[in-house]
Enzyme design. Structure first.
Site: not given
Ligand code: NAD
Ligand code: TYD
Length: 365
Positions: A145-147, A170, A174
């Site tokens: 993810t870009d998060e 989260y 990741k």
């Protein structure tokens, strides 16, 4: 490896295939008529999924019926090494596309343990098995993810070289899994690629995420809870465009490379919600509910809420000739259409384990 690897992969292990993006990806590979694309994949898919609240095997029951030789479901936890190893053995797995994860930021804030277990240890288990079966593994693609990059200010974009700076349990889990994948590439020379994608939306998304939650609440006249001032920005990508990107990477990408995938579609949350309200107003007016926009309710902000995400996807555009095909307007119409046509699916997922979990965490809502 290049363009024809899709046809070389005979037994592709997909983890988390009963979730939102995994389901769309499996449908994309095995039911190309739906999308108009014809991905060159002729092998078998083995879908390993634990079926958490977010996993729904019904998503693929028609695929299972139509492709008994090309689709197998294995109900297993990626934290269970022996179950995973059995799947690698039984099905002679020679490629992996890893989606399985705990994926919801709000849940990670109240109950982070499962995130560390699945996202970190589960990924580690898959990497260890890829190492064990290294001779026959042709590809291992890790979905991220870009998060992991944290929050942007008003300017700038995430590129493949932006330093990691995760804000939530989260995104931290990741980020850790991404580091493991890169380390296994460098240390063991495994055939790996990785992608960091922006917010997806589309069919089969569990109604805890912004867009499906808002659609369903608006349809039933419930409040639309917008966090903080509603001005946080996300870069939206229609899920099928993400599936195309993953398959481009798995057939034409370079081992060891990371690709950022995004929609070039930055929107403030409040604008997303208002747009959705206006579409529903036009398509399903309801005198009892009245104006959908009036259901919008600004609520307490999410702790550690990242302000802005925006992806620079020049690399995948230039090197792999991928571009999003859906605009936000067309994608949102299609998504709303899907939720209107699939009220049985909605009822099923809303009545399952997720409701029980939410009730335990927050009390009945
Ligand atoms: P999802 O929550 O809809 O689905 C996750 C799936 O993984 C479910 O089927 C669940 O049952 C399964 N799963 C969870 N824990 C498992 C375990 N221990 N063992 C086996 N299966 C398990 O998630 P999604 O939105 O489809 O996301 C898929 C992947 O894409 C994730 O890795 C996520 O981090 C990444 N991603 C998602 C988005 C997004 O906007 N949804 C954006 C970028 C990246
Ligand atoms: P979400 O769909 O949870 O994705 P992510 O947190 O991974 O970006 O949320 C998207 C944006 O919408 C995020 O800025 C949080 C916000 N949001 C709300 O304002 N209200 C909600 O009820 C939810 C679920 C999200």
């Amino acid at each position: 490896m290049s363009g024809d690897t899709g046809t070389l992969m005979k037994n592709l292990l997909i983890t988390g295939g009963c979730g939102f993006i995994g389901t769309n990806f499996i449908r994309y590979l095995l039911s190309p008529g739906e999308s108009g694309d014809k991905p060159a994949f002729t092998g078998r898919i083995v879908n390993v999924d634990k079926l958490t609240y977010a996993g729904n095997p019904d998503n693929l029951s028609d695929i299972e019926a139509r492709h008994p030789d090309r689709y197998r479901f294995v109900h297993a936890d990626i934290c269970d090494v022996s179950a995973l190893e059995k799947a690698f053995d039984d099905f002679a797995i020679d490629a992996v596309c890893h989606f399985a994860a705990e994926s919801h930021v709000d849940r990670s804030i109240v109950a982070p343990d499962a995130f560390v277990q699945t996202n970190l240890l589960g990924t580690f288990n898959l990497l260890e098995l890829a190492r064990k079966y290294q001779k026959r593994i042709k590809w291992f693609h890790h979905i991220s993810t870009d998060e992991v990059f944290g929050s942007l200010g008003e300017q700038g974009f995430f590129t493949e070289t932006t330093p990691y700076d995760p804000s939530s349990p989260y995104s931290a889990s990741k980020a850790g899994s991404d580091h493991l994948v890169r380390a296994y590439r460098r240390t063991y020379d495994l055939p790996m690629t990785l992608s960091n994608c922006s917010n997806n939306y589309g069919p089969y998304q569990f109604p805890e995420k912004l867009i499906p939650l808002m659609i369903l609440n608006a349809l039933s006249g419930e409040p639309l809870p917008v966090y903080g001032d509603g001005k946080n920005v996300r870069d939206w990508l229609y899920v099928e465009d993400h599936c195309r990107a993953i398959w481009r990477i798995m057939t034409a990408g370079k081992f060891g490379e990371t690709y950022n995938v995004g929609g070039r579609c930055e929107m403030q949350n409040i604008d997303v919600v208002e747009k959705m309200c206006d579409i529903l107003e036009r398509r399903v007016p309801d005198k009892k509910i009245g104006s959908r926009r009036k259901l919008i309710s600004f609520v307490k902000d999410r702790p550690g809420h990242d302000r802005r995400y925006a992806i620079d996807c020049t690399k995948i555009e230039r090197e792999l000739n991928w571009r999003p095909q859906e605009s936000f307007d067309t994608g949102l119409e299609k998504t709303i259409d899907w939720y209107l046509r699939n009220s049985d699916w909605v009822k099923r997922v809303q009545s399952g384990q997720y409701r029980q979990w939410m009730a335990q965490q927050y009390g009945e809502r």
